[in-house]
Design an enzyme around this catalytic site. Structure first.
Site, PDB file in Angstrom:
ATOM      1  N   HIS A  26      33.725  -9.015 -40.462  1.00 15.61           N
ATOM      2  CA  HIS A  26      34.241  -9.586 -39.212  1.00 15.61           C
ATOM      3  C   HIS A  26      33.973 -11.081 -39.179  1.00 15.61           C
ATOM      4  O   HIS A  26      32.900 -11.533 -39.612  1.00 15.61           O
ATOM      5  CB  HIS A  26      33.556  -8.931 -38.005  1.00 15.61           C
ATOM      6  CG  HIS A  26      33.682  -7.440 -37.967  1.00 15.61           C
ATOM      7  ND1 HIS A  26      32.697  -6.594 -38.446  1.00 15.61           N
ATOM      8  CD2 HIS A  26      34.681  -6.650 -37.524  1.00 15.61           C
ATOM      9  CE1 HIS A  26      33.091  -5.330 -38.297  1.00 15.61           C
ATOM     10  NE2 HIS A  26      34.292  -5.330 -37.741  1.00 15.61           N
ATOM     11  N   ASP A  59      29.540  -4.858 -44.272  1.00 15.29           N
ATOM     12  CA  ASP A  59      30.589  -3.934 -43.816  1.00 15.29           C
ATOM     13  C   ASP A  59      31.949  -4.182 -44.470  1.00 15.29           C
ATOM     14  O   ASP A  59      32.910  -3.479 -44.154  1.00 15.29           O
ATOM     15  CB  ASP A  59      30.707  -3.934 -42.279  1.00 15.29           C
ATOM     16  CG  ASP A  59      30.644  -5.316 -41.673  1.00 15.29           C
ATOM     17  OD1 ASP A  59      30.644  -6.320 -42.421  1.00 15.29           O
ATOM     18  OD2 ASP A  59      30.595  -5.403 -40.431  1.00 15.29           O
ATOM     19  N   HIS A  75      28.414 -12.455 -33.659  1.00 18.81           N
ATOM     20  CA  HIS A  75      29.452 -12.490 -32.605  1.00 18.81           C
ATOM     21  C   HIS A  75      28.930 -13.064 -31.293  1.00 18.81           C
ATOM     22  O   HIS A  75      29.726 -13.285 -30.365  1.00 18.81           O
ATOM     23  CB  HIS A  75      30.005 -11.089 -32.330  1.00 18.81           C
ATOM     24  CG  HIS A  75      30.727 -10.481 -33.493  1.00 18.81           C
ATOM     25  ND1 HIS A  75      31.770 -11.103 -34.132  1.00 18.81           N
ATOM     26  CD2 HIS A  75      30.540  -9.297 -34.150  1.00 18.81           C
ATOM     27  CE1 HIS A  75      32.204 -10.339 -35.126  1.00 18.81           C
ATOM     28  NE2 HIS A  75      31.474  -9.243 -35.158  1.00 18.81           N
ATOM     29  N   ASP A  94      30.240 -11.079 -43.855  1.00 14.18           N
ATOM     30  CA  ASP A  94      30.515  -9.892 -43.042  1.00 14.18           C
ATOM     31  C   ASP A  94      32.035  -9.682 -42.963  1.00 14.18           C
ATOM     32  O   ASP A  94      32.808 -10.634 -43.044  1.00 14.18           O
ATOM     33  CB  ASP A  94      29.939 -10.114 -41.643  1.00 14.18           C
ATOM     34  CG  ASP A  94      29.922  -8.864 -40.783  1.00 14.18           C
ATOM     35  OD1 ASP A  94      28.858  -8.233 -40.676  1.00 14.18           O
ATOM     36  OD2 ASP A  94      30.982  -8.536 -40.191  1.00 14.18           O
TER      37      ASP A  94
END
Ligand SMILES: [Zn+2]
Length: 315
Positions: free
Chosen positions: A172, A250, A133, A170
């Site tokens: 995200h 995740d 991120h 991931d």
């Protein structure tokens, strides 16, 4: 070509400083994540296959290939001597965070060097804080420096590669990695992520971004379709000379950070699919960098699944 022994060894790069970065007792991105990976490795058949290395500190030269040097200096300046400083609502620095962040990026760089000099075929950076991120000039979502981006640029600029791929599974979207490499003809990014979900990006990427948003509740079937229909044809066309994983775990069904339903075996399967591309086009060169994964048992088991495939131990 690597020796036969090297072909089945995986570099494992980490550092004790990565355990000292803490963002509060209830923060999900916690030191125990790395402990869980270690515990599950210890209980697996991986031990003899891993070649352990201490992560060095990333240099300003390495970091400034993806982050403006002013940003690197601002992070250095923000590091507290005592207490905690928040960089965003989810991302904080304690007195050990700067060292951990520099080791995390340095681990990804060393992993790249180990693979490029054929000392191992693949290498994994078991590090925190995560990185995907982190944008060019903005910390975000537990991330400070974009570790996988620093490594990919190192492969391109220090080792002279012309094409590298970044695979991000991931839960995200890796918005920071996209921010850094969007439109870069030397980098292909392929990803799956829950959408709509934090950070609410990834649906209008440039032509080098092969993002597959997945609806909440998606699992193995949707992952496999995304990989087979979107990632693999794009990777075959691109012929990467090295493959990087932004390895976040995740999206696991047991991880309550989000609502995808991947299972342990999915991480072996996706690693195998991408490894076949790396074997065909990149002399097997793979560097994998830990991102998310907040259910400690699921993280440890999934990371072992990923590492076993990298080590040639099958799925
Ligand atoms: Zn994540």
């Amino acid at each position: 070509m690597p020796s036969a022994a090297a072909a089945s060894s995986v570099g494992f790069v980490t550092h004790a400083d990565c355990l000292k970065h803490e963002m509060g007792t209830h923060h999900p991105e916690r030191p125990q994540r790395l402990d869980s990976i270690e515990q599950h490795i210890a209980a697996s058949d991986l031990g003899a296959r891993l070649v352990r290395h201490q992560a060095p500190l990333a240099t300003d030269e390495q970091l400034s290939r993806v982050h403006p040097i002013e940003y690197v200096r601002a992070i250095r300046d923000a590091a507290p001597e005592h207490g905690t400083v928040h960089l965003d609502p989810d991302t904080a620095m304690n007195p050990h965070t700067l060292g951990a962040a520099l080791r995390a990026a340095g681990a990804a760089v060393l992993a790249t060097d180990l693979v490029m000099k054929n000392s191992v075929r693949a290498a994994f950076a078991s590090v925190r804080p995560p990185g995907h991120h982190a944008c060019r000039a903005r910390p975000m979502g537990f991330c400070i420096f974009n570790n996988v981006a620093v490594a990919a640029k190192h492969a391109l600029e220090a080792h002279g590669l012309e094409r590298v791929a970044i695979i991000d599974f991931d839960v995200h979207h890796g918005n920071g990695t996209e921010d850094i490499f969007e439109g870069d003809p030397q980098v292909l990014m392929a990803s799956t992520f829950q959408h709509p979900f934090y950070p609410y990006s990834g649906t209008d990427g440039a032509s080098n971004m092969f993002n597959v948003p997945l609806a909440a509740g998606s699992g193995s079937r949707e992952l496999r379709k995304a990989v087979q229909d979107v990632w693999l044809p794009a990777l075959e066309d691109f012929r990467p000379e090295m493959v990087f994983f932004s390895a976040g775990f995740d999206a696991h069904v047991e991880d309550d950070m989000a609502m995808l339903q991947f299972v342990d075996a999915d991480y072996a399967w996706v690693t195998q699919q991408v490894k076949a591309i790396a074997d065909r086009h990149a002399d097997g060169r793979i560097v994998s960098v830990l991102e998310g994964g907040y259910s400690l048992p699921a993280l440890g088991r999934s990371a072992v699944q990923h590492l076993r495939v990298l080590a040639g131990l099958g799925g």
